[in-house]
Design an enzyme around this catalytic site. Sequence first.
Site, short mmCIF file in Angstrom:
data_model
loop_
_atom_site.label_atom_id
_atom_site.label_comp_id
_atom_site.label_asym_id
_atom_site.label_seq_id
_atom_site.Cartn_x
_atom_site.Cartn_y
_atom_site.Cartn_z
N GLN A 220 41.45 53.20 43.10
CA GLN A 220 40.52 53.03 42.00
C GLN A 220 39.85 54.36 41.63
O GLN A 220 39.48 55.13 42.51
CB GLN A 220 39.46 52.00 42.37
CG GLN A 220 39.99 50.57 42.45
CD GLN A 220 40.27 49.97 41.10
OE1 GLN A 220 39.82 50.48 40.08
NE2 GLN A 220 41.02 48.88 41.07
N GLU A 273 53.51 44.15 48.95
CA GLU A 273 53.41 45.29 48.02
C GLU A 273 54.82 45.84 47.78
O GLU A 273 55.64 45.91 48.70
CB GLU A 273 52.51 46.37 48.62
CG GLU A 273 52.53 47.71 47.92
CD GLU A 273 52.11 47.63 46.46
OE1 GLU A 273 52.79 48.26 45.62
OE2 GLU A 273 51.10 46.94 46.15
N ASP A 318 45.79 41.20 43.20
CA ASP A 318 45.29 42.37 42.46
C ASP A 318 46.48 43.02 41.77
O ASP A 318 46.92 44.11 42.13
CB ASP A 318 44.61 43.34 43.42
CG ASP A 318 43.95 44.51 42.69
OD1 ASP A 318 43.86 44.46 41.46
OD2 ASP A 318 43.53 45.46 43.37
N CYS A 345 42.75 43.99 35.79
CA CYS A 345 42.34 45.13 34.98
C CYS A 345 42.74 44.95 33.53
O CYS A 345 42.63 45.90 32.74
CB CYS A 345 42.93 46.43 35.54
SG CYS A 345 44.74 46.47 35.54
#
Length: 393
Positions: A220, A273, A318, A345
């Site tokens: 971030q 991931e 996320d 986002c």
Amino acid sequence: MPEQLVVRIEKPVHGGHAIARHEGRVIFVRHGAPGELVTVQLTEKKKIWRGDVIDVHEAHPQRIPVAWEHAGPGGVGAELAHLSLPAQREWKQEVIRDALERIARQSLPISVEPVDDGDGWGTRTRIELTADDQGRAGMFAHRSHIHVPLTTMPLAHRALDELELFDTSWPARARITAIAPSADAPVALIDGVPPPGHPGTVWERAGGFEYLVDAGGFWQAHHRAPETLLAAVQNAVGHVQGATVLDLFSGTGLFTVPLAAAAGASGRVHAVEGDRRAVANARINAEGHSNIHLHRGDVERVLASGEIPERADVVVLDPPRVGARKGVIAEVLARKPERIVYVSCDPAALARDLAFASEGGYTAERIDSYDLFPHTHHIESLAVLRPQTGTGS
């Protein structure tokens, strides 16, 4: 067709634009505000019309002078800098509300909260620049190939001053990634390559945990974002002692490691991931937590492969800007979690995924958003989804 039009701006929409109309034709306008009467310079007259505000006849009550010369029409960023921070947050709240109503057909309470009491400048610990043919650092103007050399970048954190980004002659046309880690020295990458002798990784800190992160990888950008989002996720997840938790699109483990600490020896955290380097770093960050199980690969494929438990108590997502998408949402819902904590986002992608979840019997109670990108249209949001009555485990 005139190049300049006088129009009344209606409402903000996703992407830093606001809607105006001329003879029934929609125009996507930048650098305006709802309710303003403005002159717009058309910049594109294709299937979609676009334009920049070049003159304001009736101003928004919270319009302010732009503090950075490269933030206005023809500029390189900070497209909301003409509004006060409270007005920027109202803008973002309206964009989220609009996306939910149009795409998800849902109406939810929405909050957009500041994360510090500053003026929004000097918050970015990661910035991307490019060099021109003369080696000058700068950025490209919005939707163009015009390179604008810069002498300052007010969004950048002061720690990046150490790199002397605008006093350095860079290789022609190089891509410059400047990073100021919270637990390491600043570094600049050239075309993704760190300086000679640099390991290519940096250390970051959040919530009392330290993380090894690839210098060119994702972390971030706002200096308070990791702490803010980690605290928000921990609060949303609640008590997970002994629980089975899925952390999807887990990166280097910002949420994985604290979730594992909270789940304890009797709990399990399965982190998924796709990026190879992120997973390699996550393995180092997970050392000492035997209850963490890391899985590398496309999230939907891994969920469907049988590697992940068929039931989960809590799921944290996320995803990247495109969202989790329908296949991942379906795999998540099949595990009948007590709650889903979704970090987003992108308001449009979030709305699409909430619509998919609603079809499967899960609903969000509210949207909590955090103003981690002041002076720009970007926004980070968190939604907690729970099974509708009669659909849970």
